[in-house]
Enzyme design. Structure first.
Site, PDB file in Angstrom:
ATOM      1  N   TYR A 234      -0.593  -3.880   6.272  1.00 52.12           N
ATOM      2  CA  TYR A 234      -0.029  -4.309   4.986  1.00 52.12           C
ATOM      3  C   TYR A 234       1.069  -5.358   5.169  1.00 52.12           C
ATOM      4  O   TYR A 234       1.307  -6.162   4.284  1.00 52.12           O
ATOM      5  CB  TYR A 234       0.562  -3.103   4.238  1.00 52.12           C
ATOM      6  CG  TYR A 234      -0.415  -2.386   3.351  1.00 52.12           C
ATOM      7  CD1 TYR A 234      -1.577  -1.837   3.862  1.00 52.12           C
ATOM      8  CD2 TYR A 234      -0.165  -2.244   1.982  1.00 52.12           C
ATOM      9  CE1 TYR A 234      -2.464  -1.160   3.056  1.00 52.12           C
ATOM     10  CE2 TYR A 234      -1.047  -1.569   1.167  1.00 52.12           C
ATOM     11  CZ  TYR A 234      -2.195  -1.025   1.706  1.00 52.12           C
ATOM     12  OH  TYR A 234      -3.069  -0.357   0.894  1.00 52.12           O
TER      13      TYR A 234
ATOM     14  N   LYS B  12      -7.923   4.895  14.868  1.00 44.85           N
ATOM     15  CA  LYS B  12      -9.179   4.434  15.460  1.00 44.85           C
ATOM     16  C   LYS B  12      -8.879   3.987  16.889  1.00 44.85           C
ATOM     17  O   LYS B  12      -8.984   2.804  17.221  1.00 44.85           O
ATOM     18  CB  LYS B  12      -9.767   3.271  14.637  1.00 44.85           C
ATOM     19  CG  LYS B  12     -10.467   3.709  13.357  1.00 44.85           C
ATOM     20  CD  LYS B  12     -11.864   4.299  13.584  1.00 44.85           C
ATOM     21  CE  LYS B  12     -12.863   3.212  13.944  1.00 44.85           C
ATOM     22  NZ  LYS B  12     -14.216   3.827  14.192  1.00 44.85           N
TER      23      LYS B  12
ATOM     24  N   ASP C 167     -12.804   7.346  10.675  1.00 45.81           N
ATOM     25  CA  ASP C 167     -14.123   7.462  10.029  1.00 45.81           C
ATOM     26  C   ASP C 167     -14.583   8.914  10.021  1.00 45.81           C
ATOM     27  O   ASP C 167     -15.102   9.425   9.018  1.00 45.81           O
ATOM     28  CB  ASP C 167     -15.151   6.547  10.715  1.00 45.81           C
ATOM     29  CG  ASP C 167     -15.219   6.725  12.226  1.00 45.81           C
ATOM     30  OD1 ASP C 167     -14.292   7.332  12.819  1.00 45.81           O
ATOM     31  OD2 ASP C 167     -16.203   6.249  12.828  1.00 45.81           O
TER      32      ASP C 167
ATOM     33  N   ASP D 138      -4.059   4.897   2.800  1.00 48.23           N
ATOM     34  CA  ASP D 138      -4.401   4.423   1.452  1.00 48.23           C
ATOM     35  C   ASP D 138      -5.801   4.923   1.079  1.00 48.23           C
ATOM     36  O   ASP D 138      -6.026   5.466   0.007  1.00 48.23           O
ATOM     37  CB  ASP D 138      -4.349   2.892   1.434  1.00 48.23           C
ATOM     38  CG  ASP D 138      -4.695   2.316   0.070  1.00 48.23           C
ATOM     39  OD1 ASP D 138      -4.188   2.840  -0.931  1.00 48.23           O
ATOM     40  OD2 ASP D 138      -5.485   1.351   0.028  1.00 48.23           O
TER      41      ASP D 138
ATOM     42  N   ASP E 203      -7.011   8.423  -1.442  1.00 48.70           N
ATOM     43  CA  ASP E 203      -7.875   8.308  -2.629  1.00 48.70           C
ATOM     44  C   ASP E 203      -9.042   9.286  -2.527  1.00 48.70           C
ATOM     45  O   ASP E 203      -9.435   9.923  -3.501  1.00 48.70           O
ATOM     46  CB  ASP E 203      -8.448   6.886  -2.766  1.00 48.70           C
ATOM     47  CG  ASP E 203      -7.628   6.015  -3.708  1.00 48.70           C
ATOM     48  OD1 ASP E 203      -6.410   6.264  -3.817  1.00 48.70           O
ATOM     49  OD2 ASP E 203      -8.198   5.091  -4.317  1.00 48.70           O
TER      50      ASP E 203
HETATM   51  C1  IPM Z   1      -1.477   2.881  -3.429  1.00 45.83           C
HETATM   52  C2  IPM Z   1      -2.019   1.630  -4.035  1.00 45.83           C
HETATM   53  C3  IPM Z   1      -1.221   0.452  -3.500  1.00 45.83           C
HETATM   54  C4  IPM Z   1      -1.486   0.368  -2.025  1.00 45.83           C
HETATM   55  C5  IPM Z   1      -1.471  -0.893  -4.196  1.00 45.83           C
HETATM   56  C6  IPM Z   1      -1.257  -0.807  -5.692  1.00 45.83           C
HETATM   57  C7  IPM Z   1      -0.627  -1.984  -3.607  1.00 45.83           C
HETATM   58  O1  IPM Z   1      -3.375   1.528  -3.809  1.00 45.83           O
HETATM   59  O2  IPM Z   1      -0.275   3.146  -3.586  1.00 45.83           O
HETATM   60  O3  IPM Z   1      -2.258   3.615  -2.824  1.00 45.83           O
HETATM   61  O4  IPM Z   1      -2.493  -0.198  -1.579  1.00 45.83           O
HETATM   62  O5  IPM Z   1      -0.654   0.881  -1.270  1.00 45.83           O
HETATM   63 MG    MG Z   2      -4.237   3.246  -2.881  1.00 48.56          MG
END
Ligand code: IPM
Ligand code: MG
Length: 370
Positions: free
Chosen positions: A143, A194, A227, A251, A255
């Protein structure tokens, strides 16, 4: 009277302001009824800040965030700002706050509430009672690594570049947070990278292993490739307690873990910095979900992820475990009553708006103190 606790609220874009309004009600109510002495200020971030102040987060707002005891953020981003150059996008506001406040440890719990077991995309027996904590490194890795950019090549092609980079101290400090958390939970850490293809992953594994041997050998440590972790999360999620991983894998995996809980609309997060001499950590709390432009303005967004983020603030920044528990219990109770925003609606439940959900939470809190 408790010492004043300065909270900065940054509602942001999309559904951010809608959900924040409900959480603000809860915060004001708690401050008032429990004498918690919250001093709440609001400011702009993301697209809202671009429109009003010319940058995704102003220097003044960054200064306020640094001075606050804790920050609560809604969400950033939206179609309107999608075509802006990278450095000016709404997301940069959030990334700057994370970086400037040095919030290197991002805690993302994936907790399945009993009444929502059926809302998960996985079979109930796989997720019932699930309680995972993902600790995502938040201020390093790909990032923020240099070099980065898009450059023109002599042959007329273009090349996009990002750099994955980690140092010993960056790895050790986030791993330490994971080990400390594990001690208060089921005492297991799975470190994810990884190392089969990336040098930064090799270093990650070596440093986590070293720190473990030096200071945390009482904690059970395992390692997994990212993975495989993605696969294991949907195969047998309850094998995990604390997962510690880098910025990008964290990240993605958070999710994925979020969906097991039924909805992204349920997941809170805490981003913590290092402790200062008095033990105080800079901290920013935010839901894992985004600004959800598809449902913005309809009054149907789920305020629970932001509410539960606020509960994390009570617990981690203010050591108000009892009050955090009250807020979490209120969320459990409204779900048990069958109230559902659209994202978690199922047959046989009552569909409510963002506002109705907020009102029901306040009712529950009210009952819990009288
Ligand atoms: C998160 C989001 C952020 C990230 C974006 C909005 C920059 O997806 O907080 O998970 O990628 O960190
Ligand atoms: Mg995210």
């Amino acid at each position: 009277m408790a010492a004043t606790k300065k909270i900065l609220m940054l509602p942001g874009d999309g559904i951010g302001p809608e959900v924040m309004t409900e959480v603000r009600r809860v915060a004001d109510w708690l401050s008032d009824k429990r004498g918690l002495g919250f001093e709440i200020e609001e400011a702009l971030v993301g697209g809202a800040a671009i429109d009003a102040e010319g940058a995704p987060v102003s220097d003044a707002t960054v200064a306020k965030a640094m001075a606050a005891d804790a920050v609560l953020l809604g969400a950033v981003g939206g179609e309107k700002w999608d075509s802006l150059p990278f450095a000016q996008k709404p997301e940069r506001g959030l990334l700057r706050l994370r970086k400037d406040m040095e919030l290197f440890a991002n805690l993302r719990p994936a907790l399945v509430f009993d009444p929502l077991v059926e809302a998960s995309s996985l079979k109930p027996e796989l997720v019932s009672g699930l309680d995972i904590m993902i600790v995502r490194e938040l201020t390093g890795g790909i990032y923020f690594g240099d070099p980065r950019g898009i450059e023109d090549m002599p042959d007329g092609q273009r090349r996009g570049i990002n750099t994955q980079v980690y140092t010993t101290s960056e790895i050790r400090r986030v791993a330490a947070v994971a080990f400390e958390l594990a001690r208060k939970r089921s005492n297991r850490v799975c470190s994810v990278e990884k190392s089969n293809v990336m040098e930064s992953g090799v270093l990650w594994r070596e440093e986590v292993t070293k720190l473990h041997g030096e200071q945390y050998s009482d904690v059970e440590l395992s390692h997994m490739y990212a993975d495989n972790c993605a696969m294991q999360l949907v195969r047998r999620p309850k094998q995990f307690d604390v997962i510690v991983t880098d910025n990008l894998f964290g990240d993605i995996l958070s999710d994925e873990a979020a969906m097991m809980t039924g909805s992204l609309g349920m997941l809170p997060s805490a981003s913590l910095g290092g402790a200062d001499a008095s033990g105080r950590r800079k901290a920013l709390y935010e839901p894992v979900h985004g600004s959800a432009p598809d449902i913005t303005g309809q009054g149907i967004a789920n305020p629970l992820a932001t509410l539960l983020s606020f509960a994390m603030m009570l617990r981690y920044s203010f050591d108000l475990g009892a009050e955090a528990g009250m807020v979490e219990q209120a969320a459990q109770n409204v779900l048990a009553r069958g109230l559902r925003t659209a994202d978690i609606a199922q047959e046989g439940t009552t569909r409510v708006s963002t506002q109705e959900m907020g009102r029901a939470l306040l009712e529950e809190l009210h009952h819990s103190v009288v």
